[in-house]
Design a protein around this motif. Structure first.
Motif, PDB file in Angstrom:
ATOM      1  N   ARG A  19     -16.826  -4.601   6.999  1.00  0.00           N
ATOM      2  CA  ARG A  19     -15.149  -4.713   6.834  1.00  0.00           C
ATOM      3  C   ARG A  19     -14.387  -4.076   7.882  1.00  0.00           C
ATOM      4  O   ARG A  19     -14.858  -3.068   8.266  1.00  0.00           O
ATOM      5  CB  ARG A  19     -14.636  -3.801   5.447  1.00  0.00           C
ATOM      6  N   LEU A  20     -13.870  -4.945   8.875  1.00  0.00           N
ATOM      7  CA  LEU A  20     -13.164  -4.344   9.777  1.00  0.00           C
ATOM      8  C   LEU A  20     -11.617  -3.959   9.281  1.00  0.00           C
ATOM      9  O   LEU A  20     -11.224  -4.468   8.577  1.00  0.00           O
ATOM     10  CB  LEU A  20     -13.114  -5.323  10.936  1.00  0.00           C
ATOM     11  N   SER A  21     -11.303  -2.880  10.106  1.00  0.00           N
ATOM     12  CA  SER A  21      -9.883  -2.261   9.943  1.00  0.00           C
ATOM     13  C   SER A  21      -9.076  -2.335  11.256  1.00  0.00           C
ATOM     14  O   SER A  21      -9.796  -2.357  12.192  1.00  0.00           O
ATOM     15  CB  SER A  21     -10.062  -0.898   9.317  1.00  0.00           C
ATOM     16  N   CYS A  22      -7.973  -2.498  10.913  1.00  0.00           N
ATOM     17  CA  CYS A  22      -6.873  -2.539  12.289  1.00  0.00           C
ATOM     18  C   CYS A  22      -6.015  -1.715  11.950  1.00  0.00           C
ATOM     19  O   CYS A  22      -5.003  -2.172  11.037  1.00  0.00           O
ATOM     20  CB  CYS A  22      -6.681  -3.735  12.468  1.00  0.00           C
ATOM     21  N   ALA A  23      -5.585  -0.371  12.388  1.00  0.00           N
ATOM     22  CA  ALA A  23      -4.715   0.427  12.222  1.00  0.00           C
ATOM     23  C   ALA A  23      -3.397   0.142  12.869  1.00  0.00           C
ATOM     24  O   ALA A  23      -3.770   0.267  14.382  1.00  0.00           O
ATOM     25  CB  ALA A  23      -5.162   1.852  12.138  1.00  0.00           C
ATOM     26  N   ALA A  24      -2.277   0.096  12.542  1.00  0.00           N
ATOM     27  CA  ALA A  24      -1.105  -0.302  13.412  1.00  0.00           C
ATOM     28  C   ALA A  24      -0.018   0.929  13.343  1.00  0.00           C
ATOM     29  O   ALA A  24       0.029   1.410  12.088  1.00  0.00           O
ATOM     30  CB  ALA A  24      -0.467  -1.578  12.902  1.00  0.00           C
ATOM     31  N   SER A  25       0.548   1.004  14.345  1.00  0.00           N
ATOM     32  CA  SER A  25       1.700   2.080  14.560  1.00  0.00           C
ATOM     33  C   SER A  25       2.744   1.087  15.165  1.00  0.00           C
ATOM     34  O   SER A  25       2.795   0.244  15.854  1.00  0.00           O
ATOM     35  CB  SER A  25       1.236   3.140  15.331  1.00  0.00           C
ATOM     36  N   GLY A  26       4.091   1.688  14.785  1.00  0.00           N
ATOM     37  CA  GLY A  26       5.288   0.766  15.289  1.00  0.00           C
ATOM     38  C   GLY A  26       6.093   0.419  13.935  1.00  0.00           C
ATOM     39  O   GLY A  26       5.824  -0.057  12.941  1.00  0.00           O
ATOM     40  N   ARG A  27       7.318   0.583  14.077  1.00  0.00           N
ATOM     41  CA  ARG A  27       8.132   0.510  12.748  1.00  0.00           C
ATOM     42  C   ARG A  27       8.353  -0.847  12.457  1.00  0.00           C
ATOM     43  O   ARG A  27       8.753  -1.107  11.422  1.00  0.00           O
ATOM     44  CB  ARG A  27       9.489   1.178  13.223  1.00  0.00           C
ATOM     45  N   THR A  28       7.769  -1.731  13.136  1.00  0.00           N
ATOM     46  CA  THR A  28       8.318  -3.230  12.897  1.00  0.00           C
ATOM     47  C   THR A  28       6.942  -3.650  12.342  1.00  0.00           C
ATOM     48  O   THR A  28       6.725  -5.093  12.248  1.00  0.00           O
ATOM     49  CB  THR A  28       8.535  -3.905  14.104  1.00  0.00           C
ATOM     50  N   PHE A  29       5.803  -3.151  12.096  1.00  0.00           N
ATOM     51  CA  PHE A  29       4.718  -3.641  11.772  1.00  0.00           C
ATOM     52  C   PHE A  29       4.864  -4.505  10.365  1.00  0.00           C
ATOM     53  O   PHE A  29       4.155  -5.627  10.520  1.00  0.00           O
ATOM     54  CB  PHE A  29       3.569  -2.609  11.307  1.00  0.00           C
ATOM     55  N   VAL A  63     -15.065 -19.692   8.987  1.00  0.00           N
ATOM     56  CA  VAL A  63     -15.112 -18.617   8.443  1.00  0.00           C
ATOM     57  C   VAL A  63     -14.528 -18.538   6.884  1.00  0.00           C
ATOM     58  O   VAL A  63     -14.816 -17.907   6.109  1.00  0.00           O
ATOM     59  CB  VAL A  63     -14.367 -17.406   9.075  1.00  0.00           C
ATOM     60  N   LYS A  64     -14.121 -19.728   6.687  1.00  0.00           N
ATOM     61  CA  LYS A  64     -13.321 -19.944   5.304  1.00  0.00           C
ATOM     62  C   LYS A  64     -14.446 -19.815   4.264  1.00  0.00           C
ATOM     63  O   LYS A  64     -15.500 -20.513   4.175  1.00  0.00           O
ATOM     64  CB  LYS A  64     -12.740 -21.442   5.319  1.00  0.00           C
ATOM     65  N   GLY A  65     -13.862 -18.949   3.250  1.00  0.00           N
ATOM     66  CA  GLY A  65     -15.086 -18.899   1.986  1.00  0.00           C
ATOM     67  C   GLY A  65     -15.849 -17.822   2.264  1.00  0.00           C
ATOM     68  O   GLY A  65     -16.476 -17.396   1.308  1.00  0.00           O
ATOM     69  N   ARG A  66     -15.886 -17.333   3.602  1.00  0.00           N
ATOM     70  CA  ARG A  66     -16.742 -16.114   3.760  1.00  0.00           C
ATOM     71  C   ARG A  66     -15.857 -14.862   4.153  1.00  0.00           C
ATOM     72  O   ARG A  66     -16.491 -13.912   3.842  1.00  0.00           O
ATOM     73  CB  ARG A  66     -17.838 -16.468   4.752  1.00  0.00           C
ATOM     74  N   PHE A  67     -14.968 -14.916   4.958  1.00  0.00           N
ATOM     75  CA  PHE A  67     -14.286 -13.935   5.266  1.00  0.00           C
ATOM     76  C   PHE A  67     -12.751 -13.843   4.589  1.00  0.00           C
ATOM     77  O   PHE A  67     -12.179 -14.894   4.203  1.00  0.00           O
ATOM     78  CB  PHE A  67     -13.697 -13.941   6.810  1.00  0.00           C
ATOM     79  N   THR A  68     -12.271 -12.711   4.283  1.00  0.00           N
ATOM     80  CA  THR A  68     -11.104 -12.386   3.662  1.00  0.00           C
ATOM     81  C   THR A  68      -9.950 -11.425   4.405  1.00  0.00           C
ATOM     82  O   THR A  68     -10.706 -10.302   4.858  1.00  0.00           O
ATOM     83  CB  THR A  68     -10.887 -12.086   2.176  1.00  0.00           C
ATOM     84  N   ILE A  69      -8.909 -11.974   4.675  1.00  0.00           N
ATOM     85  CA  ILE A  69      -7.930 -11.119   5.333  1.00  0.00           C
ATOM     86  C   ILE A  69      -7.043 -10.435   4.437  1.00  0.00           C
ATOM     87  O   ILE A  69      -6.475 -11.109   3.530  1.00  0.00           O
ATOM     88  CB  ILE A  69      -7.050 -11.692   6.583  1.00  0.00           C
ATOM     89  N   SER A  70      -6.728  -9.253   4.644  1.00  0.00           N
ATOM     90  CA  SER A  70      -5.715  -8.517   3.522  1.00  0.00           C
ATOM     91  C   SER A  70      -4.869  -7.633   4.477  1.00  0.00           C
ATOM     92  O   SER A  70      -5.207  -7.157   5.610  1.00  0.00           O
ATOM     93  CB  SER A  70      -6.475  -7.843   2.575  1.00  0.00           C
ATOM     94  N   ARG A  71      -3.841  -6.954   3.884  1.00  0.00           N
ATOM     95  CA  ARG A  71      -2.923  -6.117   4.507  1.00  0.00           C
ATOM     96  C   ARG A  71      -2.593  -4.919   3.508  1.00  0.00           C
ATOM     97  O   ARG A  71      -2.180  -5.263   2.604  1.00  0.00           O
ATOM     98  CB  ARG A  71      -1.976  -6.617   5.387  1.00  0.00           C
ATOM     99  N   ASP A  72      -2.566  -3.557   3.884  1.00  0.00           N
ATOM    100  CA  ASP A  72      -1.861  -2.596   3.156  1.00  0.00           C
ATOM    101  C   ASP A  72      -0.647  -2.077   3.771  1.00  0.00           C
ATOM    102  O   ASP A  72      -0.814  -1.642   5.074  1.00  0.00           O
ATOM    103  CB  ASP A  72      -3.040  -1.482   2.951  1.00  0.00           C
ATOM    104  N   SER A  73       0.541  -2.380   3.720  1.00  0.00           N
ATOM    105  CA  SER A  73       1.684  -2.114   4.295  1.00  0.00           C
ATOM    106  C   SER A  73       2.112  -0.455   4.325  1.00  0.00           C
ATOM    107  O   SER A  73       2.463  -0.063   5.123  1.00  0.00           O
ATOM    108  CB  SER A  73       2.811  -2.836   3.727  1.00  0.00           C
ATOM    109  N   ALA A  74       1.646  -0.077   3.053  1.00  0.00           N
ATOM    110  CA  ALA A  74       1.531   1.235   3.050  1.00  0.00           C
ATOM    111  C   ALA A  74       0.897   2.046   4.229  1.00  0.00           C
ATOM    112  O   ALA A  74       1.356   3.216   4.559  1.00  0.00           O
ATOM    113  CB  ALA A  74       1.523   1.823   1.582  1.00  0.00           C
ATOM    114  N   LYS A  75      -0.198   1.512   4.360  1.00  0.00           N
ATOM    115  CA  LYS A  75      -1.256   2.234   5.382  1.00  0.00           C
ATOM    116  C   LYS A  75      -1.069   1.698   6.937  1.00  0.00           C
ATOM    117  O   LYS A  75      -1.768   2.251   7.461  1.00  0.00           O
ATOM    118  CB  LYS A  75      -2.150   2.267   4.932  1.00  0.00           C
ATOM    119  N   ASN A  76       0.059   0.806   7.002  1.00  0.00           N
ATOM    120  CA  ASN A  76       0.062   0.063   8.287  1.00  0.00           C
ATOM    121  C   ASN A  76      -1.284  -0.290   8.647  1.00  0.00           C
ATOM    122  O   ASN A  76      -1.681  -0.297   9.974  1.00  0.00           O
ATOM    123  CB  ASN A  76       0.466   0.696   9.320  1.00  0.00           C
ATOM    124  N   THR A  77      -2.294  -1.081   7.860  1.00  0.00           N
ATOM    125  CA  THR A  77      -3.430  -1.404   8.101  1.00  0.00           C
ATOM    126  C   THR A  77      -3.757  -2.880   7.680  1.00  0.00           C
ATOM    127  O   THR A  77      -3.318  -3.391   6.457  1.00  0.00           O
ATOM    128  CB  THR A  77      -4.588  -0.228   7.347  1.00  0.00           C
TER     129      THR A  77
END
Length: 122
Positions: A19-29, A63-77
Motif C-alpha cells: 500500500r502506497l501513501s501520498c501525504a499532501a499539504s496545501g489548502r486546496t488539496f 492494473v484494473k481489478g488489482r489496484f485500488t486508489i482511495s483518499r482520506d480528505s481528513a488526513k490529506n492522504t
C-alpha cells in the motif's frame, strides 16, 4: 501550493501486496484530482490510477481489478492499494495532483512527489 510525499514502496514477491501513501499539504488539496503514475527502467512514465474529489476513480487496464486508489480528505492522504503484484509492476511510483476534475494525462498534473520504488520479484 501543493506538496506531495510518497511512502510505502519496497520489495515484494510476485502475488504479494503493498500500500502506497501520498501525504499532501496545501489548502486546496480537497479540490484536486489525485493520480498515481509509474515509470519502469527504460520506459516512459505511465498512468496508473486517478481519483476525483468526489471519489470517482479511473484505472489503467494493466492494473484494473488489482489496484485500488482511495483518499482520506481528513488526513490529506491518497492511497494506492496494490494486490496480486507482478514483476512487470516494478517501477518508481509517483503521486500527482491536478486542478482538473478528472484526468489520466500526466500533462494535466502540475504537482508531483519525489517517487517511491516498488520492486516485485518473480
Amino acid at each position: 501550493q501543493v506538496q506531495l510525499v510518497e511512502s510505502g514502496g519496497g520489495l515484494v514477491q510476485a502475488g504479494g501486496s503493498l500500500r502506497l501513501s501520498c501525504a499532501a499539504s496545501g489548502r486546496t488539496f480537497s479540490s484536486y484530482a489525485m493520480g498515481w503514475f509509474r515509470q519502469a527502467p527504460g520506459k516512459e512514465r505511465e498512468f496508473v490510477a486517478t481519483i476525483t474529489w468526489r471519489r470517482t476513480t479511473g484505472y489503467a487496464d494493466s492494473v484494473k481489478g488489482r489496484f485500488t486508489i482511495s483518499r482520506d480528505s481528513a488526513k490529506n492522504t491518497v492511497y494506492l492499494q496494490m494486490n496480486s503484484l507482478k514483476p512487470e509492476d516494478t517501477a518508481v511510483y509517483y503521486c500527482a495532483a491536478s486542478s482538473n476534475y478528472y484526468s489520466i494525462s500526466q500533462n494535466e498534473y502540475h504537482y508531483w512527489g519525489q517517487g517511491t520504488q516498488v520492486t516485485v520479484s518473480s
